[in-house]
Design a protein around this motif. Structure first.
Motif, PDB file in Angstrom:
ATOM      1  N   ALA A 274       4.648   8.360 -12.893  1.00 41.28           N
ATOM      2  CA  ALA A 274       3.953   8.411 -11.604  1.00 41.28           C
ATOM      3  C   ALA A 274       4.956   8.215 -10.474  1.00 41.28           C
ATOM      4  O   ALA A 274       6.009   7.588 -10.654  1.00 41.28           O
ATOM      5  N   PRO A 275       4.645   8.733  -9.283  1.00 45.12           N
ATOM      6  CA  PRO A 275       5.560   8.540  -8.153  1.00 45.12           C
ATOM      7  C   PRO A 275       5.604   7.061  -7.751  1.00 45.12           C
ATOM      8  O   PRO A 275       4.608   6.342  -7.855  1.00 45.12           O
ATOM      9  N   LEU A 276       6.772   6.632  -7.309  1.00 42.09           N
ATOM     10  CA  LEU A 276       6.955   5.241  -6.896  1.00 42.09           C
ATOM     11  C   LEU A 276       6.267   4.966  -5.561  1.00 42.09           C
ATOM     12  O   LEU A 276       5.789   3.868  -5.314  1.00 42.09           O
ATOM     13  N   PHE A 277       6.229   5.983  -4.703  1.00 40.63           N
ATOM     14  CA  PHE A 277       5.648   5.829  -3.377  1.00 40.63           C
ATOM     15  C   PHE A 277       4.538   6.831  -3.148  1.00 40.63           C
ATOM     16  O   PHE A 277       4.593   7.951  -3.637  1.00 40.63           O
ATOM     17  N   ALA A 278       3.550   6.431  -2.387  1.00 39.51           N
ATOM     18  CA  ALA A 278       2.451   7.319  -2.023  1.00 39.51           C
ATOM     19  C   ALA A 278       2.917   8.256  -0.919  1.00 39.51           C
ATOM     20  O   ALA A 278       3.645   7.840  -0.025  1.00 39.51           O
ATOM     21  N   GLY A 279       2.537   9.512  -1.004  1.00 36.32           N
ATOM     22  CA  GLY A 279       2.828  10.455   0.076  1.00 36.32           C
ATOM     23  C   GLY A 279       4.291  10.781   0.272  1.00 36.32           C
ATOM     24  O   GLY A 279       4.768  10.843   1.383  1.00 36.32           O
ATOM     25  N   GLY A 280       5.009  10.945  -0.803  1.00 35.85           N
ATOM     26  CA  GLY A 280       6.405  11.350  -0.660  1.00 35.85           C
ATOM     27  C   GLY A 280       7.344  10.379  -1.326  1.00 35.85           C
ATOM     28  O   GLY A 280       6.946   9.506  -2.073  1.00 35.85           O
ATOM     29  N   SER A 281       8.590  10.545  -1.004  1.00 35.69           N
ATOM     30  CA  SER A 281       9.628   9.751  -1.644  1.00 35.69           C
ATOM     31  C   SER A 281      10.056   8.608  -0.757  1.00 35.69           C
ATOM     32  O   SER A 281      10.190   8.756   0.447  1.00 35.69           O
TER      33      SER A 281
ATOM     34  N   GLU B 115       0.816  -1.214   0.000  1.00 34.50           N
ATOM     35  CA  GLU B 115       0.000   0.000   0.000  1.00 34.50           C
ATOM     36  C   GLU B 115       0.853   1.269   0.000  1.00 34.50           C
ATOM     37  O   GLU B 115       0.381   2.337  -0.370  1.00 34.50           O
ATOM     38  N   ALA B 116       2.128   1.151   0.377  1.00 41.75           N
ATOM     39  CA  ALA B 116       3.029   2.307   0.378  1.00 41.75           C
ATOM     40  C   ALA B 116       3.421   2.726  -1.032  1.00 41.75           C
ATOM     41  O   ALA B 116       3.926   3.825  -1.240  1.00 41.75           O
ATOM     42  N   SER B 117       3.202   1.853  -2.010  1.00 44.55           N
ATOM     43  CA  SER B 117       3.598   2.144  -3.389  1.00 44.55           C
ATOM     44  C   SER B 117       2.465   1.809  -4.345  1.00 44.55           C
ATOM     45  O   SER B 117       2.053   0.650  -4.442  1.00 44.55           O
ATOM     46  N   PRO B 118       1.991   2.796  -5.097  1.00 46.97           N
ATOM     47  CA  PRO B 118       0.943   2.499  -6.080  1.00 46.97           C
ATOM     48  C   PRO B 118       1.378   1.431  -7.092  1.00 46.97           C
ATOM     49  O   PRO B 118       0.570   0.605  -7.502  1.00 46.97           O
TER      50      PRO B 118
END
Length: 192
Positions: free
Chosen positions: A90-97, A37-40
């Motif tokens: 897209a970002p690798l992680f949700a809510g930041g890096s 869940e930490a990574s889309p």
């Protein structure tokens, strides 16, 4: 964009190479859908319903299929997910890096180390970083140092190497032999 795939020594895992950096620093393993869940991207791969492990390395993603999964059907699904992700940037992680994150943390020791072993530990880590980690990454995984005490080195295999049928041989015959050869204080390597 073209995504290459490579087999790994683990018959349940494939290594996907998107031709672009995945993790600029560190690595990240997802062993459960909850962790993903930490990574889309990891979550989308787990959402196929046929995956038990996703691992992000520097320039690859390794995926371990669930027992009984059919790679001929699963592989195109994963390639499509990876293409969508990397083409859209897209970002690798949700809510930041998540750069530099390793799970579990690489500094998480399983034994209490002694200050007098500092030189031996430095030599072990140097060999792991220069000789072992590149070889293990070539197979779609990573290795984490977990401690040294009384001649025993504690290591954790990650990614496609975790749960691989040849992981015991890798630790006992490959890594243990290398460490014993270059660091005489090492008498054994154990999985942590």
């Amino acid at each position: 964009m073209f995504i290459e795939t490579e087999t790994t020594p683990n018959p349940a895992a494939l290594k996907f190479l998107p031709g672009t950096p995945v993790m600029p620093a560190g690595s990240r393993e997802f062993a459960t859908p909850e962790a993903a869940e930490a990574s889309p991207l990891a979550q989308a791969i787990f959402d196929t319903g046929e995956v038990v492990n996703v691992f992000f390395g520097a320039d690859f993603v390794s995926v371990t299929a669930a027992p009984g999964a059919d790679w001929s059907a699963l592989k195109p699904q994963i390639i499509a997910i990876l293409l969508d992700h990397f083409v859209s940037e897209a970002p690798l992680f949700a809510g930041g890096s998540g750069n530099g994150i390793a799970v579990p943390p690489e500094d998480e020791a399983v034994v209490e180390e002694r200050p007098e072993d500092a030189e031996v530990i430095a030599a072990i880590n140097e060999l792991l970083e220069t000789r072992v980690r590149p070889a293990v990454a070539g197979d779609g995984g990573d290795i984490a140092y977990r401690g040294f005490r009384d001649g025993v080195v504690y290591l954790t295999l990650q990614g496609s190497c975790s749960g691989c049928p040849s992981s015991t041989a890798t630790l006992k015959h490959g890594i243990e032999g290398l460490l014993k050869h270059y660091v005489p204080e090492v008498t054994e390597v154990r999985a942590a």
